[in-house]
Design an enzyme around this catalytic site. Structure first.
Site, PDB file in Angstrom:
ATOM      1  N   PHE A 180       0.857  -1.333  -0.038  1.00  0.00           N
ATOM      2  CA  PHE A 180      -0.105   0.057  -0.102  1.00  0.00           C
ATOM      3  C   PHE A 180       0.893   1.100  -0.021  1.00  0.00           C
ATOM      4  O   PHE A 180       1.962   1.524   0.848  1.00  0.00           O
ATOM      5  CB  PHE A 180      -1.054  -0.212   1.196  1.00  0.00           C
ATOM      6  CG  PHE A 180      -1.854   1.011   1.372  1.00  0.00           C
ATOM      7  CD1 PHE A 180      -2.984   1.018   0.170  1.00  0.00           C
ATOM      8  CD2 PHE A 180      -1.964   2.221   1.878  1.00  0.00           C
ATOM      9  CE1 PHE A 180      -3.988   2.037   0.090  1.00  0.00           C
ATOM     10  CE2 PHE A 180      -2.771   2.957   1.802  1.00  0.00           C
ATOM     11  CZ  PHE A 180      -3.933   3.065   0.766  1.00  0.00           C
ATOM     12  N   ASP A 196       1.680  -4.900   8.246  1.00  0.00           N
ATOM     13  CA  ASP A 196       0.705  -3.798   8.236  1.00  0.00           C
ATOM     14  C   ASP A 196      -0.709  -4.754   7.995  1.00  0.00           C
ATOM     15  O   ASP A 196      -1.109  -5.578   6.954  1.00  0.00           O
ATOM     16  CB  ASP A 196       0.739  -3.097   6.922  1.00  0.00           C
ATOM     17  CG  ASP A 196      -0.547  -1.943   6.799  1.00  0.00           C
ATOM     18  OD1 ASP A 196      -1.585  -2.189   7.269  1.00  0.00           O
ATOM     19  OD2 ASP A 196      -0.340  -0.890   6.130  1.00  0.00           O
ATOM     20  N   ARG A 209     -12.955  -4.444  -6.965  1.00  0.00           N
ATOM     21  CA  ARG A 209     -12.653  -4.965  -5.684  1.00  0.00           C
ATOM     22  C   ARG A 209     -13.767  -5.161  -4.896  1.00  0.00           C
ATOM     23  O   ARG A 209     -14.601  -4.250  -4.815  1.00  0.00           O
ATOM     24  CB  ARG A 209     -11.693  -3.946  -5.032  1.00  0.00           C
ATOM     25  CG  ARG A 209     -10.863  -4.586  -3.934  1.00  0.00           C
ATOM     26  CD  ARG A 209      -9.823  -3.536  -3.371  1.00  0.00           C
ATOM     27  NE  ARG A 209     -10.569  -2.311  -2.701  1.00  0.00           N
ATOM     28  CZ  ARG A 209      -9.925  -1.768  -1.691  1.00  0.00           C
ATOM     29  NH1 ARG A 209      -8.815  -1.986  -1.495  1.00  0.00           N
ATOM     30  NH2 ARG A 209     -10.374  -0.823  -1.129  1.00  0.00           N
TER      31      ARG A 209
END
Lengths: 411, 411
Positions: free
Chosen positions: B124, B196, B370
């Site tokens: 990300f 993360d 998504r």
């Protein structure tokens, strides 16, 4: 001054009606708006709207339809208007501490040949801790903190100093520094200046652009009444924006956050100072709170703030039994903010006894009773009532009761 | 699978009743809880309580009486229970980006002889931007980012690497990495590992302690349903706590915040990772949201999440007209998180048309649709309805309408 005269002052007060914009508990005189501002009624309405419509009904679409994405700059613009900043130099984001880290890093990058960050021993500790944190990370050869007493400040301004970091109003004493003069003196030595406005934004006129300030940070939950732990703000002078860079370069501060590129790209403006996703609920509540200031003249606020504090102090000094309270704040109007601080050997117990009687003040170690005068919702008669209660608490020795002697974790 | 069979699965679903804990808009199938979780009903109640009682009535006293001061650790403990962390290793604070800066700085200080931070090209972006920000501040000789493709990851784990920074679940593809294996492989080379958890905390069982993870960060507003921009969290393994230090050392992370000493003093525990005053309203809402997980078994959540996604994908592949949607997410269950990502040449328009019809999905550039499967409130029949609508949107070419072609700022 008697009660009747003060009642009359309230009736003539141009800010009198603003009190209705706030929710204030019954039988309470709130002299702690310098620590946490009370709730403007619009905040409850806005929270309702954010939860029941924006979040729960419109969900992810709200980033567009309710402009969540614009909140940091929208709130920043409202704050800019209160601190003498032309638009596009202020962002609402993160905490004051985090924002200080950003602007301090930026300032030091603009000063490659200097390393000393000068501040005062009495500055608010989190500001000093953030300097220490940066220093521990990048080394004392690039960031070294130097602290002086205020009396030594001017002579310490030499061409060895990289950054001068000052609070506009001292959190303990309430002393107001001369922003124009100090900024000018520092800049004459090539020093960049960061002001912490935690105790002045929303309390008195601030003129960042006129004073040619380099950077500033400040707090949303004190005089701006944005709610507990409301997001903070930062200011970067337009002339620095293209040259600075800050290391907390998160996606919200990217030129095109939703392009999801691998390399960070710096945007041209103040957006560079954003980091992560903002806490939308808390920031929306602050946004609403700022609307209370929409038609308020900060000179009027300042005049009433001084008058309230003067009234309080005059009433206090007229009570012989209160002679043990000694004023720490300068009486000269140009040298104080919107609070009065008194030393008293049993300041903690006194503060607790006052709170029990509905006069909310606060205590700062070791012996300071701190009272904030916030003109948007305080009345002149509140000064009278507060001093009467203070007098009674002292005369009856009520504050000497054992229950007021034990310190709580937070005061 | 037909509608009747799916209805039966819902009736047998042990999580079925949890749907009632959420406010969900009518005629909407929300497949975007991986981006912003919907509102648990308790959040509205808590916000009401924080605004109308704690802030507006109890004011500054609430730091004690309503334990605002404990919120970061209280919320941290609730999150710890969801990510396989024994207590006192997790704090709720700031944003994911800021928290990453803290743990990354800490990790690098523990690795004085190494400087490379290894991550994936597809990680990300904000994680990568924060590495770049730290690198720009302390120099590439102390922090240099190295990015590889996932296929090259294992061979890149050498004794030259200081820190391995990975997302547990890839935000685009939904691919799940093997936390136990990757952590072990890295640690065998003396590498410290930061995970993360933005797309795994609250979505699937996470076992930080069992995997002996060094550090982790994560997000409060996705699968934890804490509200837009809810505060984030960080995890530091107990074994590191006494040795680490982080540079964003604000007053909330001081050993005695209200002693107001000049020198920062590091507390023994995870409190060191706090910085400024927390956004109490947003954090209280997250605190309430976490109570939805109180009696939820994460294995049950995982089983339903996989079953929902399997159902969706099976239904989709049974529609010939949907053959242009190609699955990017690995079908192997051990290799995927709680979302499916499909490539489609006109994914953006398709996503917009679906949203218009009440199926909320999201788009990730350049061509990804998504869909998040969040077992606390999604039903099996929702899979059926969503695929029927998707099929209809494609069959009728509805998504080719001009109105769906223009990209909004945020998607």
């Amino acid at each position: 001054m008697n009660y009747q005269e003060l009642l009359q002052l309230d009736q003539q007060d141009p800010l009198h009606k603003l009190r209705e914009a706030f929710v204030l508990p019954d039988d309470t005189i709130y002299l702690d708006g310098n620590s946490l501002g009370p709730m403007p009624k619009v905040c409850a309405e806005r929270a309702q709207e954010v939860l029941h419509q924006q979040w729960s009904q419109d969900l992810i679409k709200s980033w567009n339809t309710h402009q969540w994405i614009e909140l940091p700059s929208k709130v920043g613009s409202k704050i800019a208007a209160l601190i003498g900043a032309a638009p596009e130099q202020v962002m609402c984001c993160d905490s004051t501490s985090i924002n200080l880290f950003k602007v301090l890093s930026s300032a030091l990058l603009l000063q490659p040949k200097r390393r000393i960050v000068l501040s005062l021993n009495g500055n608010f500790p989190t500001d000093l801790y953030m300097v220490q944190g940066l220093s521990s990370l990048i080394g004392e050869d690039r960031c070294e903190m130097q602290l002086v007493e205020e009396a030594e400040l001017e002579q310490a301004l030499t061409d060895q100093i990289a950054v001068l970091l000052l609070s506009h109003v001292d959190f303990r004493s309430g002393k107001l520094l001369d922003m124009a003069r100090m900024t000018k003196l520092a800049q004459q030595q090539g020093i960049l200046v960061i002001w912490d406005l935690a105790h002045s934004a929303g309390a008195l006129p601030v003129a960042l652009d006129d004073c040619q300030v380099d950077f500033a940070v400040g707090c949303g939950y004190k005089y701006l009444n944005g709610g507990p732990g409301a997001p903070a703000f930062l200011y970067v002078a337009k002339r620095h924006l293209s040259k600075v860079s800050q290391p907390l370069s998160g996606w919200m501060g990217h030129k095109a956050p939703f392009a999801f590129t691998i390399q960070y790209e710096k945007p041209a403006g103040i957006e560079h100072f954003l980091t992560g996703t903002p806490p939308v609920i808390s920031m929306s509540v602050l946004d609403a709170a700022l609307d209370v200031f929409a038609n308020v003249n900060m000179q009027t606020v300042r005049a009433k703030s001084l008058a309230l504090a003067n009234t309080f102090h005059q009433l206090l000094t007229s009570h012989a039994e209160l002679h043990e309270l000694t004023l720490l704040t300068p009486l000269t109007e140009a040298e104080r903010g919107s609070q009065l601080a008194y030393r008293h050997p049993q300041a903690y117990a006194l503060c607790q006894a006052l709170i029990k009687r509905g006069v909310i003040a606060d205590f700062r170690a070791p012996d300071i009773l701190r009272l904030g005068f916030t003109p948007l919702y305080l009345r002149y008669i509140d000064m009278w009532i507060a001093v009467e209660i203070l007098s009674d608490v002292v005369k009856t020795a009520e504050y000497l009761k054992a229950e007021y002697a034990v310190k709580q974790k937070v005061t």
